[in-house]
Scaffold this motif. Structure first.
Motif, PDB file in Angstrom:
ATOM      1  N   THR B  84      44.690  45.942  35.863  1.00 15.30           N
ATOM      2  CA  THR B  84      43.461  45.625  35.142  1.00 15.30           C
ATOM      3  C   THR B  84      42.838  44.373  35.723  1.00 15.30           C
ATOM      4  N   ARG B  89      36.269  35.918  36.401  1.00 13.51           N
ATOM      5  CA  ARG B  89      37.097  35.800  37.589  1.00 13.51           C
ATOM      6  C   ARG B  89      38.562  35.938  37.203  1.00 13.51           C
ATOM      7  N   ALA B  90      39.166  37.015  37.627  1.00  8.12           N
ATOM      8  CA  ALA B  90      40.548  37.284  37.222  1.00  8.12           C
ATOM      9  C   ALA B  90      41.538  36.618  38.152  1.00  8.12           C
ATOM     10  N   ILE B  91      41.420  35.296  38.267  1.00  2.00           N
ATOM     11  CA  ILE B  91      42.327  34.551  39.149  1.00  2.00           C
ATOM     12  C   ILE B  91      42.761  33.282  38.422  1.00  2.00           C
ATOM     13  N   PHE B  92      43.744  32.604  38.964  1.00  2.00           N
ATOM     14  CA  PHE B  92      44.170  31.331  38.387  1.00  2.00           C
ATOM     15  C   PHE B  92      43.554  30.213  39.214  1.00  2.00           C
ATOM     16  N   PRO B  93      42.554  29.525  38.678  1.00  2.00           N
ATOM     17  CA  PRO B  93      41.790  28.566  39.493  1.00  2.00           C
ATOM     18  C   PRO B  93      42.615  27.383  39.980  1.00  2.00           C
TER      19      PRO B  93
END
Lengths: 640, 235
Positions: B84, B89-93
């Protein structure tokens, strides 16, 4: 020259122990964003368990060490994460703080209950062995501590940057939901972080006990040293935390060595961590506002003016009746309750409306009492002056942390309370050690209220006046500003409101209210000393305020009564004294998530009762609230 | 007929007392790309949250590859082959690009393989592998997010508004990747506001409105209905 070396070595040793404890604090904070004020208290409990295992039960030292660090501490940490702090990182800072303060108080209560005060001598590891290092004798214990600190730092660094689970730890603090979508288990990750963190607190505590002794409070307050060290790395960077801890240890050691042991400067030795902390905070760069989060708490509803007036009159009437009937000793208790209620009212303003937490509200009351007693002018102007001084000091505490967020403000109040405890209150010009000051009761417009009953009634009047003021403030524009600031500082910023000086003002106002309470308290007691305003007394105050409802005046009055009853209960059941203390702490842990708590339950009950009386005429708003969930009744389908 | 990869039957879901899904019926056949379109507030994202296990439906059934999965947690589903990419933004900044990629291995693929796949598709990520992900441009961040879809080799891919806040050129580039993933046999359900972009890669289209799927069909059949639903022509 030799003395410099030996003091440096001693400092390095204490610094290393601080570093171990501090890195545990940093680990739990960076991975779950819960600042664990009970970190030192957990270390204290673990040190007691270690003592119990190794000396009372007679287990070999290594086995006791392995059991505590490898089993008891991690299990405790895991359980705390699982049952107490889970999900707290998302909530308002004030809730996190209250819950961990509850944990702290509960730990102290537990320790005093299980291990009653007696003299215990914790032995250093490898007692008796050591090496000669450039003319200084270094014990094996000290060497091991320094080595362990280095190892802990290295292992934590490797864990956090080189392993997948360590990476997941840092990831889960930003977005645990996303970590789940990646297939990770944020709960397991947080549990691991807490297990390691508690283990490190235990190790720090065990290593320090041969130096500071097995004391309930000294080890609990270790959290300030650890926090001061961690602040150098902004609660994030482990290497800087290590540097901070070593620096603090050496500074403390030099302070003991070279500062005079009497006079004002003598206090600096024990207040070193707090001073170090203030220095670091002042030099910290500005914190960024967190955008996109509304972290409000639901406040108790404002009472209508008539109901408020009715409650006030009823309270004064009740106290008047009590003054007529009760004997002097009980009246003193009523007066105490009024004092506590006033201090809690100042917390209603600060915490309930403003969303800031003060961990040293009693210290401000102490300043008020000190000024009142020193002035020797028992009039309204004297009282006002003591309130103003308390307010000014409150502003001074708030100014350094202007640029930072709520957590730092709360923690610097704890450091400030400690500073006042060690440096000011015990100094010769203030209360003095084991000394007390006399204070006269108030004279208003030429009428002296020297009788206890009359004085208690006057205090109740002040309480009612304060309640009026707080509610009036809440109803006005200032009150709306307060709520807006609490819920979203970022939104206030976009509206062009300068929240920084407002925050200082709020803090000063709240400190001033506590100062009035302190001045009145001094008059009530007649003689007061430094021991009446210890910083740790502020913590049960905060807890009871929250348990009884910190967003309403009713909660403050109830909480004041509760806090007054606490020592009474303890003295009537001395064997359970620690348990009662512990119950308050763990009660706050359970109830702290709802800052309206008991008062709100009471209000709900009152509304229900009134609705009962009034049936069948229901107001439309009430009937809307009673409506069941809107979801339609849908029979569960079976897959066809 | 073959078992569909995803099947929702009369799915209901609510936030508190506000009901958002009011009986959704939807099928994603194996290997197909289904575009989920509809106006704001139709319940598209909630549907994806229910399927991915982030939100618990109040009633109805969900089947993944024929298996009833109602009570599975989102982490469990992710390890079983559901990928999914949520909205935004599906990230860990605060992690580096490489650390972000390393976390993908939780889905059950070796870290080395993840890095290979990601860097071969997006050489730019290789250049910036030790940079914090939060400092990448929007398009690069979405590439990083898409790396997970590429590298974790899922059975079903859920995409929630891939194009949000990105330049049309970047969106086209990303949808080329989506088409490539689809070509490798992955079933995809994607939400998209750029209807035309989505329709280019979609085999089927489902239009949601008011918490229900109001129309399904192939892209050409649905184009007219969709305009009505989104622009408010239909009742």
């Amino acid at each position: 020259m030799d003395s410099v070396v030996s003091f440096t070595i001693l400092g390095l040793f204490t610094g290393a122990a601080y570093a171990i404890a501090a890195s545990g604090l940093v680990l739990t904070y960076t991975t779950t964003r819960v600042f664990n004020i009970a970190h030192g208290a957990l270390g204290m409990v673990m040190a007691f368990i270690f003592w119990d295992f190794s000396q009372r039960q007679g287990l070999p030292t290594w086995l006791a060490l392995v059991l505590v660090l490898g089993v008891v501490a991690p299990a405790t940490g895991w359980a705390i994460q699982r049952f107490v702090t889970r999900g707290l990182g998302e909530g308002p800072v004030s809730v996190t703080l209250v819950v961990t303060v509850g944990l702290l108080v509960g730990c102290i209560g537990l320790a005093t209950q299980v291990w009653p005060p007696e003299s215990r001598t914790p032995l250093p590891l490898f007692n008796g062995s050591g090496v000669e290092l450039s003319n200084t004798y270094v014990t094996a214990h000290q060497l091991i501590t320094v080595l362990l600190a280095g190892m802990v730092a290295l292992l934590l660094y490797l864990l956090l940057t080189r392993t997948r689970i360590g990476t997941a730890m840092r990831a889960s603090v930003d977005n645990p939901e996303l970590l789940k979508l990646f297939g990770g288990k944020p709960d397991r990750v947080a549990g691991l972080a807490w297990a390691i963190g508690t283990s490190l607190a235990a190790l720090g505590g065990i290593l320090l006990t041969p130096v500071v002794g097995l004391s309930y409070y000294d080890l609990t307050l270790l959290v300030i040293n650890a926090y001061a060290a961690a602040m150098l790395g902004r609660l994030r960077s482990l290497p800087l935390t290590l540097v901070g801890a070593m620096g603090l240890g050496i500074l403390q050691s030099y302070a003991v060595a070279y500062l005079p042991s009497d006079g004002l400067l003598s206090g600096i030795r024990s207040a070193m961590p707090a001073l170090f902390l203030f220095a670091v905070i002042v030099l910290m760069p500005q914190a960024q506002l967190r955008v996109g989060q509304v972290k409000g708490i639901v406040s108790a509803p404002l009472p209508s003016r008539t109901r408020q007036l009715g409650a006030d009159v009823a309270l004064v009437a009740l106290v008047a009746l009590l003054t007529a009937w009760l004997p002097g000793s009980s009246l003193l208790l009523v007066g105490m309750a009024a004092t506590y209620a006033m201090v809690m009212l100042s917390l209603v303003l600060l915490t309930g409306y403003g969303g800031h937490v003060s961990l040293a509200q009693f210290t401000f009351a102490g300043i008020g009492a000190l000024v009142y007693a020193k002035l020797g002018e028992p009039t309204l102007s004297g009282l006002l002056l003591s309130a103003l001084v308390a307010a000014a000091v409150g502003a001074v505490v708030a100014i350094p942390v202007l640029r930072l967020t709520g957590l730092y403000l709360a923690l610097s109040t704890l450091a400030f309370g400690l500073l006042m405890d060690k440096m000011i209150f015990q100094a010769e010009f203030a209360f003095g050690t084991n000394n007390s000051l006399d204070a006269e009761r108030l004279t208003i417009l030429g009428t002296s209220f020297s009788s206890l009953g009359g004085y208690v009634l006057v205090m109740t009047f002040f309480l009612v006046l304060m309640a009026f003021a707080v509610l009036a403030l809440r109803r006005g524009a200032l009150g709306r500003l307060l709520i807006a600031m609490r819920d979203s500082p970022a939104a206030c910023g976009t509206l062009g409101l300068d929240t920084r000086w407002f925050r200082v003002g709020l803090f000063a106002l709240s400190a001033g209210m506590a100062g009035i309470a302190g001045g009145l308290f001094a008059g009530l007691r007649g003689t007061i000393g430094a021991s009446d305003f210890q910083v740790l007394a502020s913590l049960p105050l905060l807890l009871l305020a929250v348990v009884f409802g910190v967003t309403s005046v009713t909660g403050a009055v109830l909480g004041g009564t509760g806090l007054m009853l606490l020592p009474v209960l303890q003295s009537t059941n001395p064997s359970l004294a620690g348990l009662i203390f512990g119950l308050v702490g763990f009660g706050a842990v359970a109830l702290g998530r709802d800052p309206n708590c008991l008062a709100n339950r009471l209000f709900t009950l009152g509304r229900a009762l009134r609705a009962q009386v009034r049936t069948p005429v229901r107001r439309p708003s009430e009937s809307y609230q009673d409506r069941p969930e809107v979801t339609e009744e849908v029979p569960a389908h079976v897959a066809s | 007929m073959a078992v569909p990869m995803l099947e929702a039957i009369d799915l209901h879901a609510a936030y508190g007392r506000i009901e958002v899904l009011r009986g959704v019926d939807l099928r994603v056949p194996k290997g197909a790309v289904v575009a989920l379109l509809g106006p704001n507030g139709a319940g598209k994202s909630t549907l994806i949250k229910c399927v991915s296990g982030q939100h618990k439906p109040t009633s109805g059934d969900l089947h993944l590859a024929g298996v009833h999965v109602q009570d599975a947690g989102s982490d469990e589903l992710a390890r079983l082959g559901l990928c999914t990419i949520p909205e935004g933004r599906a990230i860990f900044p605060n992690l580096t690009v490489e650390e972000n990629l390393r976390l993908i291995s939780y889905a059950g693929v070796a870290t080395g393989a993840v890095l290979d796949v990601a860097f071969s598709h997006f050489p730019r990520l290789h250049e910036r592998r030790s940079q914090l992900a939060g400092t990448l441009s929007g398009g690069e961040q979405q590439m990083l997010a898409m790396s997970r879809a590429l590298a974790s080799d899922p059975a079903l891919l859920l995409l929630d508004e891939l194009s949000m806040g990105l330049a049309p050129l970047v969106v086209d580039e990303l949808y080329e990747i989506v088409a490539a993933i689809a070509a490798s046999g992955v079933s995809i359900l994607c939400i998209e506001q750029f209807a035309n972009t989505a329709l280019r890669v979609a085999d089927y289209v489902a239009v949601m409105s008011g918490g229900r799927v109001v129309a399904t069909g192939e892209p050409d059949e649905i184009r007219d209905t969709m305009v009505d639903v989104i622009l408010g022509g239909a009742a």
